[in-house]
Design a protein around this motif. Structure first.
Motif, PDB file in Angstrom:
ATOM      1  N   ASN A  34      -0.707  -3.022 -10.383  1.00  0.00           N
ATOM      2  CA  ASN A  34      -0.453  -3.361  -8.982  1.00  0.00           C
ATOM      3  C   ASN A  34       1.021  -3.156  -8.668  1.00  0.00           C
ATOM      4  N   ASN A  35       1.446  -1.901  -8.726  1.00  0.00           N
ATOM      5  CA  ASN A  35       2.862  -1.606  -8.525  1.00  0.00           C
ATOM      6  C   ASN A  35       3.112  -1.018  -7.127  1.00  0.00           C
ATOM      7  N   CYS A  36       4.326  -0.579  -6.878  1.00  0.00           N
ATOM      8  CA  CYS A  36       4.673  -0.065  -5.552  1.00  0.00           C
ATOM      9  C   CYS A  36       3.869   1.179  -5.186  1.00  0.00           C
ATOM     10  N   ASN A  37       3.448   1.955  -6.179  1.00  0.00           N
ATOM     11  CA  ASN A  37       2.634   3.130  -5.889  1.00  0.00           C
ATOM     12  C   ASN A  37       1.213   2.736  -5.474  1.00  0.00           C
ATOM     13  N   HIS A  38       0.685   1.674  -6.061  1.00  0.00           N
ATOM     14  CA  HIS A  38      -0.616   1.165  -5.626  1.00  0.00           C
ATOM     15  C   HIS A  38      -0.523   0.700  -4.164  1.00  0.00           C
ATOM     16  N   PHE A  39       0.563  -0.007  -3.859  1.00  0.00           N
ATOM     17  CA  PHE A  39       0.802  -0.457  -2.489  1.00  0.00           C
ATOM     18  C   PHE A  39       0.872   0.733  -1.541  1.00  0.00           C
ATOM     19  N   SER A  40       1.669   1.729  -1.906  1.00  0.00           N
ATOM     20  CA  SER A  40       1.834   2.907  -1.052  1.00  0.00           C
ATOM     21  C   SER A  40       0.518   3.644  -0.848  1.00  0.00           C
ATOM     22  N   ASP A  41      -0.262   3.763  -1.901  1.00  0.00           N
ATOM     23  CA  ASP A  41      -1.553   4.441  -1.791  1.00  0.00           C
ATOM     24  C   ASP A  41      -2.486   3.684  -0.847  1.00  0.00           C
ATOM     25  N   ALA A  42      -2.535   2.374  -0.978  1.00  0.00           N
ATOM     26  CA  ALA A  42      -3.398   1.563  -0.105  1.00  0.00           C
ATOM     27  C   ALA A  42      -2.966   1.692   1.354  1.00  0.00           C
ATOM     28  N   ILE A  43      -1.662   1.652   1.586  1.00  0.00           N
ATOM     29  CA  ILE A  43      -1.140   1.770   2.957  1.00  0.00           C
ATOM     30  C   ILE A  43      -1.463   3.146   3.524  1.00  0.00           C
ATOM     31  N   CYS A  44      -1.186   4.187   2.753  1.00  0.00           N
ATOM     32  CA  CYS A  44      -1.472   5.554   3.221  1.00  0.00           C
ATOM     33  C   CYS A  44      -2.949   5.725   3.548  1.00  0.00           C
ATOM     34  N   PHE A  45      -3.806   5.222   2.667  1.00  0.00           N
ATOM     35  CA  PHE A  45      -5.237   5.386   2.892  1.00  0.00           C
ATOM     36  C   PHE A  45      -5.692   4.661   4.153  1.00  0.00           C
ATOM     37  N   GLU A  46      -5.210   3.443   4.338  1.00  0.00           N
ATOM     38  CA  GLU A  46      -5.644   2.683   5.510  1.00  0.00           C
ATOM     39  C   GLU A  46      -5.084   3.234   6.817  1.00  0.00           C
ATOM     40  N   LEU A  47      -3.881   3.810   6.764  1.00  0.00           N
ATOM     41  CA  LEU A  47      -3.290   4.361   7.985  1.00  0.00           C
ATOM     42  C   LEU A  47      -3.780   5.769   8.303  1.00  0.00           C
ATOM     43  N   THR A  48      -4.038   6.570   7.259  1.00  0.00           N
ATOM     44  CA  THR A  48      -4.344   7.987   7.495  1.00  0.00           C
ATOM     45  C   THR A  48      -5.719   8.428   7.008  1.00  0.00           C
ATOM     46  N   GLY A  49      -6.331   7.634   6.119  1.00  0.00           N
ATOM     47  CA  GLY A  49      -7.592   8.050   5.513  1.00  0.00           C
ATOM     48  C   GLY A  49      -7.394   8.942   4.301  1.00  0.00           C
ATOM     49  N   ASN A  50      -6.126   9.146   3.910  1.00  0.00           N
ATOM     50  CA  ASN A  50      -5.797   9.996   2.762  1.00  0.00           C
ATOM     51  C   ASN A  50      -5.076   9.201   1.690  1.00  0.00           C
ATOM     52  N   HIS A  51      -5.445   9.442   0.437  1.00  0.00           N
ATOM     53  CA  HIS A  51      -4.759   8.810  -0.687  1.00  0.00           C
ATOM     54  C   HIS A  51      -3.524   9.611  -1.064  1.00  0.00           C
ATOM     55  N   LEU A  52      -2.619   8.965  -1.791  1.00  0.00           N
ATOM     56  CA  LEU A  52      -1.503   9.694  -2.396  1.00  0.00           C
ATOM     57  C   LEU A  52      -2.067  10.641  -3.449  1.00  0.00           C
ATOM     58  N   PRO A  53      -1.354  11.709  -3.753  1.00  0.00           N
ATOM     59  CA  PRO A  53      -1.805  12.579  -4.844  1.00  0.00           C
ATOM     60  C   PRO A  53      -1.866  11.786  -6.153  1.00  0.00           C
ATOM     61  N   ALA A  54      -2.818  12.103  -7.003  1.00  0.00           N
ATOM     62  CA  ALA A  54      -3.035  11.354  -8.250  1.00  0.00           C
ATOM     63  C   ALA A  54      -1.798  11.331  -9.142  1.00  0.00           C
ATOM     64  N   TRP A  55      -0.999  12.394  -9.113  1.00  0.00           N
ATOM     65  CA  TRP A  55       0.160  12.456 -10.007  1.00  0.00           C
ATOM     66  C   TRP A  55       1.206  11.390  -9.691  1.00  0.00           C
ATOM     67  N   VAL A  56       1.199  10.855  -8.472  1.00  0.00           N
ATOM     68  CA  VAL A  56       2.213   9.867  -8.076  1.00  0.00           C
ATOM     69  C   VAL A  56       2.176   8.652  -8.985  1.00  0.00           C
ATOM     70  N   ASN A  57       1.009   8.205  -9.364  1.00  0.00           N
ATOM     71  CA  ASN A  57       0.898   6.987 -10.172  1.00  0.00           C
ATOM     72  C   ASN A  57       0.351   7.266 -11.572  1.00  0.00           C
ATOM     73  N   ARG A  58       0.441   8.499 -12.003  1.00  0.00           N
ATOM     74  CA  ARG A  58      -0.129   8.867 -13.295  1.00  0.00           C
ATOM     75  C   ARG A  58       0.506   8.117 -14.463  1.00  0.00           C
ATOM     76  N   LEU A  59       1.809   7.910 -14.412  1.00  0.00           N
ATOM     77  CA  LEU A  59       2.476   7.224 -15.525  1.00  0.00           C
ATOM     78  C   LEU A  59       1.930   5.804 -15.698  1.00  0.00           C
ATOM     79  N   ALA A  60       1.693   5.100 -14.602  1.00  0.00           N
ATOM     80  CA  ALA A  60       1.122   3.751 -14.707  1.00  0.00           C
ATOM     81  C   ALA A  60      -0.288   3.814 -15.281  1.00  0.00           C
TER      82      ALA A  60
END
Length: 88
Positions: A34-60
């Motif tokens: 539950n890091n900042c990338n999870h937060f960003s992905d949830a926000i992006c999805f709810e605002l735009t309907g699109n997730h962040l690219p998978a590579w953004v949070n791959r390290l986690a």
């Protein structure tokens, strides 16, 4: 990186973030789950309907597979105290 657009007005976006701030509290932060990338992905999805690219949070995601090797205090640090009684 362009994720998408939202049809919400600026006032609706402000309301949206006020609501989300209650869901994403600092004391629920987890480096792997539950890091900042999870937060960003949830926000992006709810605002735009699109997730962040998978590579953004791959390290986690990779780190999560080796959770037992990472000290617990690095995974879920306690939220820093705030307010007049907080140590400086």
């Amino acid at each position: 990186m362009i994720i998408g657009t939202t049809s919400l007005s600026p006032t609706e976006v402000e309301s949206f973030f006020k609501k989300k701030s209650k869901e994403f509290k600092g004391n629920t932060y987890n480096l792997l789950a539950n890091n900042c990338n999870h937060f960003s992905d949830a926000i992006c999805f709810e605002l735009t309907g699109n997730h962040l690219p998978a590579w953004v949070n791959r390290l986690a995601s990779v780190g999560d597979r080796f959770r037992n090797l990472i000290p617990a205090e690095y995974q879920s640090p306690q939220a820093a105290p705030v307010g007049p009684d907080a140590k400086k």
